[in-house]
Structure formats: structure tokens, C-alpha cells
Scaffold this motif. Structure first.
Motif, PDB file in Angstrom:
ATOM      1  N   VAL A 193      -6.004   1.371   9.148  1.00  0.00           N
ATOM      2  CA  VAL A 193      -5.087   0.241   8.966  1.00  0.00           C
ATOM      3  C   VAL A 193      -4.038   0.580   7.920  1.00  0.00           C
ATOM      4  CG1 VAL A 193      -4.947  -2.119   8.146  1.00  0.00           C
ATOM      5  CG2 VAL A 193      -6.718  -1.498   9.730  1.00  0.00           C
ATOM      6  N   LEU A 194      -4.490   1.167   6.814  1.00  0.00           N
ATOM      7  CA  LEU A 194      -3.554   1.435   5.715  1.00  0.00           C
ATOM      8  C   LEU A 194      -2.544   2.505   6.083  1.00  0.00           C
ATOM      9  CD1 LEU A 194      -5.497   1.448   2.357  1.00  0.00           C
ATOM     10  CD2 LEU A 194      -3.624  -0.004   3.031  1.00  0.00           C
ATOM     11  N   ALA A 195      -3.013   3.569   6.694  1.00  0.00           N
ATOM     12  CA  ALA A 195      -2.162   4.740   6.857  1.00  0.00           C
ATOM     13  C   ALA A 195      -1.479   4.791   8.206  1.00  0.00           C
ATOM     14  CB  ALA A 195      -2.983   6.012   6.650  1.00  0.00           C
ATOM     15  N   SER A 196      -1.987   4.015   9.188  1.00  0.00           N
ATOM     16  CA  SER A 196      -1.371   4.113  10.501  1.00  0.00           C
ATOM     17  C   SER A 196      -0.777   2.785  10.966  1.00  0.00           C
ATOM     18  CB  SER A 196      -2.408   4.595  11.507  1.00  0.00           C
ATOM     19  OG  SER A 196      -1.834   4.664  12.779  1.00  0.00           O
ATOM     20  N   TYR A 197      -1.635   1.736  11.096  1.00  0.00           N
ATOM     21  CA  TYR A 197      -1.106   0.478  11.617  1.00  0.00           C
ATOM     22  C   TYR A 197      -0.102  -0.142  10.655  1.00  0.00           C
ATOM     23  CZ  TYR A 197      -4.797   0.657  15.069  1.00  0.00           C
ATOM     24  OH  TYR A 197      -5.596   1.037  16.088  1.00  0.00           O
ATOM     25  N   ARG A 198      -0.420  -0.022   9.366  1.00  0.00           N
ATOM     26  CA  ARG A 198       0.506  -0.558   8.372  1.00  0.00           C
ATOM     27  C   ARG A 198       1.167   0.580   7.609  1.00  0.00           C
ATOM     28  NH1 ARG A 198      -2.926  -4.461   4.926  1.00  0.00           N
ATOM     29  NH2 ARG A 198      -1.611  -3.439   3.436  1.00  0.00           N
ATOM     30  N   GLY A 199       1.462   1.650   8.324  1.00  0.00           N
ATOM     31  CA  GLY A 199       1.976   2.842   7.666  1.00  0.00           C
ATOM     32  C   GLY A 199       3.311   2.621   6.971  1.00  0.00           C
ATOM     33  N   TYR A 200       4.215   1.859   7.652  1.00  0.00           N
ATOM     34  CA  TYR A 200       5.524   1.611   7.032  1.00  0.00           C
ATOM     35  C   TYR A 200       5.378   0.745   5.798  1.00  0.00           C
ATOM     36  CZ  TYR A 200       7.835   3.669  10.998  1.00  0.00           C
ATOM     37  OH  TYR A 200       8.265   4.551  11.933  1.00  0.00           O
ATOM     38  N   ASP A 201       4.428  -0.213   5.877  1.00  0.00           N
ATOM     39  CA  ASP A 201       4.140  -1.053   4.726  1.00  0.00           C
ATOM     40  C   ASP A 201       3.710  -0.213   3.531  1.00  0.00           C
ATOM     41  OD1 ASP A 201       3.978  -3.435   3.549  1.00  0.00           O
ATOM     42  OD2 ASP A 201       2.013  -3.984   4.360  1.00  0.00           O
ATOM     43  N   THR A 202       2.757   0.691   3.796  1.00  0.00           N
ATOM     44  CA  THR A 202       2.258   1.549   2.729  1.00  0.00           C
ATOM     45  C   THR A 202       3.358   2.465   2.214  1.00  0.00           C
ATOM     46  OG1 THR A 202       0.130   1.481   3.834  1.00  0.00           O
ATOM     47  CG2 THR A 202       0.403   3.126   2.135  1.00  0.00           C
ATOM     48  N   LEU A 203       4.194   2.949   3.135  1.00  0.00           N
ATOM     49  CA  LEU A 203       5.312   3.800   2.705  1.00  0.00           C
ATOM     50  C   LEU A 203       6.237   3.026   1.768  1.00  0.00           C
ATOM     51  CD1 LEU A 203       6.800   6.506   3.039  1.00  0.00           C
ATOM     52  CD2 LEU A 203       8.108   5.416   4.844  1.00  0.00           C
ATOM     53  N   GLU A 217       5.439   0.447  -0.155  1.00  0.00           N
ATOM     54  CA  GLU A 217       4.775   0.288  -1.448  1.00  0.00           C
ATOM     55  C   GLU A 217       4.886   1.557  -2.259  1.00  0.00           C
ATOM     56  OE1 GLU A 217       0.739  -0.746  -0.772  1.00  0.00           O
ATOM     57  OE2 GLU A 217       1.253  -2.543   0.368  1.00  0.00           O
ATOM     58  N   THR A 218       4.663   2.686  -1.605  1.00  0.00           N
ATOM     59  CA  THR A 218       4.714   3.952  -2.320  1.00  0.00           C
ATOM     60  C   THR A 218       6.109   4.202  -2.872  1.00  0.00           C
ATOM     61  OG1 THR A 218       3.214   4.667  -0.604  1.00  0.00           O
ATOM     62  CG2 THR A 218       3.915   6.307  -2.153  1.00  0.00           C
ATOM     63  N   VAL A 219       7.137   3.867  -2.063  1.00  0.00           N
ATOM     64  CA  VAL A 219       8.517   4.067  -2.528  1.00  0.00           C
ATOM     65  C   VAL A 219       8.787   3.187  -3.743  1.00  0.00           C
ATOM     66  CG1 VAL A 219      10.906   3.621  -1.922  1.00  0.00           C
ATOM     67  CG2 VAL A 219       9.444   4.839  -0.349  1.00  0.00           C
ATOM     68  N   VAL A 220       8.299   1.926  -3.699  1.00  0.00           N
ATOM     69  CA  VAL A 220       8.524   1.022  -4.827  1.00  0.00           C
ATOM     70  C   VAL A 220       7.877   1.575  -6.088  1.00  0.00           C
ATOM     71  CG1 VAL A 220       7.900  -1.228  -5.736  1.00  0.00           C
ATOM     72  CG2 VAL A 220       8.830  -1.047  -3.460  1.00  0.00           C
ATOM     73  N   ILE A 221       6.621   2.016  -5.954  1.00  0.00           N
ATOM     74  CA  ILE A 221       5.909   2.505  -7.138  1.00  0.00           C
ATOM     75  C   ILE A 221       6.549   3.781  -7.654  1.00  0.00           C
ATOM     76  CG2 ILE A 221       3.697   3.419  -7.913  1.00  0.00           C
ATOM     77  CD1 ILE A 221       2.386   1.458  -6.040  1.00  0.00           C
ATOM     78  N   PHE A 222       6.970   4.639  -6.737  1.00  0.00           N
ATOM     79  CA  PHE A 222       7.603   5.900  -7.131  1.00  0.00           C
ATOM     80  C   PHE A 222       8.912   5.615  -7.875  1.00  0.00           C
ATOM     81  CE2 PHE A 222      10.030   9.780  -5.923  1.00  0.00           C
ATOM     82  CZ  PHE A 222       9.236  10.665  -6.620  1.00  0.00           C
ATOM     83  N   THR A 223       9.716   4.661  -7.334  1.00  0.00           N
ATOM     84  CA  THR A 223      10.968   4.312  -7.997  1.00  0.00           C
ATOM     85  C   THR A 223      10.705   3.750  -9.384  1.00  0.00           C
ATOM     86  OG1 THR A 223      11.650   3.679  -5.788  1.00  0.00           O
ATOM     87  CG2 THR A 223      13.160   3.194  -7.567  1.00  0.00           C
ATOM     88  N   ALA A 224       9.695   2.886  -9.484  1.00  0.00           N
ATOM     89  CA  ALA A 224       9.378   2.323 -10.790  1.00  0.00           C
ATOM     90  C   ALA A 224       8.971   3.417 -11.770  1.00  0.00           C
ATOM     91  CB  ALA A 224       8.248   1.303 -10.642  1.00  0.00           C
TER      92      ALA A 224
END
Lengths: 93, 215
Positions: B174-184, B186-193
Motif C-alpha cells: 500500500v505504501l510503496a505501490s498503491y499510494r506510491g505518489y502519496d509517499t513520493l 511526503e518524501t519530497v516534502v521532508i527532503f525539502t524541509a
């Protein structure tokens, strides 16, 4: 048997907590935090075997690694007071 | 099994008692360095508790962020400010009232939530069955396929290729495939922060060096 080990770990956790609370010096408290991290690793391992899911052991290993890195960071910070480069004499030239 | 359950319940109660003890100690502590160390301990305890509640990913985030990064960031803050907290001037009636109101509102909000593991909870009624059907047979079929690798006419291999995403763990799928764009995202937000914080800290440091050079 795992329950007894768990009880012993919880008692040790309480003792480490008491040291972090009372500890007169900075290093008592850092040591208490480090020991608490170790006890967390042990607790996770024992929980894994108690609930018959030994794959929690991988998580325990990850916690151990992270605890180590965090402790290095805290100790480095307590020595230098910042995380920037630690050679100010180079800047003076 | 019931003995294990009882033992787990006792462990949870003891962990929560330790959590309460740590929290009261943090509140009453005036030495801020000790308070930072105790927040690290609080995070470790919370991570243990979340792990017993079968949320290892949340527990790991709690330990990494709470005990690791937050401790270091708090220490960095302490280096810029004082290491002793000022005692409050009088008994803080208003803050205590506000905290109790907020806590009561949160507890009131939990009354509307479904029970733990309720099959009719909204989280289990919409897309969850689809995910389960797509992922769990995937694992069973691949296990069955592994068992009878010598069978020549095996339809399961075909359906494995069509159903699911090929990830054995349902949460990971669910995290890495079905909601992959969602997780991406989140990762972009955290990386930017993270980049922003690093830039801020470094800029401050260099400016101080320039001032020292001028002075």
C-alpha cells in the motif's frame, strides 16, 4: 521465562530512568539515554520471542544502529557545541 | 496464548507507567539538558509501546525522529539559548485550563472513532478489501507456486503476473505501490524541509564567521 527476562529489562529501564532524572553530570544522563536505547533493543527482541514473531529481531538491530549514531551525534555535540566543521584554526589563515 | 496476552498487557501497563513517570519528570525538570535526554527516553518508551501495538513502522519513525534527530536538534537549540528554565512566576491556572480543555476535546473526539479492529470501520470498508484481495492471494499463490515448481500447467504464475504488485507485505504494497505518489510527495516534502533547515543553519554559521573576521 521470556516474561521474567522482560520484567528484568523493565526494572533496568526504571533504574536508567532514575539515573537520567538524578544524574548530577551531563555524562550520567547521556549514559542513561544510551543504556535506555540498549534496553529498548533488548525489549524489542524479547517481545518478538514472547509473541512468537522473531522477525522483530531485525527491527532491534536497526534500533541498535540508530542508537549508536544518535549517541555519537550527542557526544560530538556535547564536546564541540555545534555540528559545523571542527577546525577553526584553518579558517584563521 | 492467553498467558502471552496477559504478559503483553502487563508489559503495556508498565511501559505506560514509565511513560507517565518520564513525562512528569520532564515537566518538573528545570535543567534543560536533562529534559532533552529525558525526551529521548520518552521516545524510546513510546516506540516500544507502538511496537507492541503492531505498528513497527510508526515505532521506527518515532525512535529515529524522536530519540535521534529531535534530541540533536534540541541540543543545538540549547547551545543558542539558556540551559536553565525559569520557574513559572505563579501557579499557571490559565495554561492548565487550556491544556485540560484540549485534552478533553481530544478524548471526546475518540468517542466517534470505531473500536480497535472493528471490521465495519471506514478504513476497512472502501478500498481495503481490494488491496487485500490483490495482495494476499498474491503471496499465497507465489508460495503455492514455489511449492509445486515442477507442475507444468500452473495457472497461478499467470495470475501472479496479473494480480497485485508482487510485494509480499500488504502494508509495504500500500505504501510503496498503491499510494506510491502519496509517499513520493511526503518524501519530497521532508527532503525539502531538511534542505531548508540545513541551508539556514549553514548560512547562520558562515555569517558569524564573517563577522568574526571583520571584528
Amino acid at each position: 521465562m521470556f516474561a521474567i527476562a522482560m520484567a528484568a529489562i523493565l526494572v533496568t529501564m526504571a533504574l536508567a530512568l532514575a539515573r537520567a532524572r538524578l544524574g548530577p553530570t551531563v555524562f550520567d544522563r547521556i549514559l542513561a539515554l544510551n543504556m535506555f536505547g540498549t534496553k529498548t533493543v533488548l525489549l524489542i527482541a524479547v517481545i518478538g520471542f514472547l509473541t512468537e514473531r522473531p522477525d522483530f529481531l531485525d527491527l532491534a538491530l536497526l534500533y541498535a544502529l540508530m542508537n549508536f549514531i544518535g549517541m555519537v551525534a550527542v557526544l560530538r555535540f556535547s564536546k564541540y557545541g555545534h555540528f559545523a566543521d571542527t577546525e577553526p584554526e584553518k579558517k584563521a589563515e | 496464548m492467553s498467558l502471552t496476552d496477559v504478559a503483553t498487557q502487563i508489559i503495556v501497563i508498565l511501559l505506560l507507567a514509565l511513560l507517565v513517570g518520564t513525562a512528569t519528570t520532564i515537566v518538573r525538570m528545570r535543567d534543560l539538558w536533562a529534559a532533552v535526554m529525558l525526551t529521548g527516553i520518552f521516545s524510546f518508551l513510546g516506540a516500544c509501546w507502538m511496537l507492541i501495538l503492531d505498528a513497527p513502522d510508526v515505532a521506527f519513525t518515532e525512535a529515529a525522529v524522536g530519540a535521534g534527530i529531535a534530541t540533536v536538534l534540541m541540543l543545538a537549540t540549547l547551545a543558542l539559548t539558556s540551559r536553565e528554565a525559569k520557574p513559572p512566576p505563579e501557579f499557571p491556572i490559565l495554561p492548565i485550563l487550556v491544556v485540560f480543555m484540549a485534552g478533553a476535546a481530544l478524548v471526546f473526539g475518540t468517542f466517534d472513532m470505531p473500536h480497535f479492529g472493528d471490521p465495519s470501520a471506514p478504513a476497512h470498508t472502501h478500498v481495503m478489501s481490494e488491496y487485500m484481495n490483490d495482495t494476499v492471494p498474491d503471496v499465497r499463490q507465489s508460495a503455492a507456486h514455489r511449492d509445486k515448481t515442477h507442475d507444468e500447467h500452473d495457472d497461478s504464475q499467470h495470475s501472479v503476473a496479473h494480480h497485485g504488485v508482487g510485494v509480499p507485505n500488504i502494508i509495504t504494497s500500500v505504501l510503496a505501490s498503491y499510494r506510491g505518489y502519496d509517499t513520493l510527495g511526503e518524501t519530497v516534502v521532508i527532503f525539502t524541509a531538511g534542505i531548508g533547515v540545513l541551508l539556514l543553519l549553514r548560512g547562520r554559521r558562515e555569517r558569524r564567521d564573517v563577522e568574526e573576521d571583520e571584528g
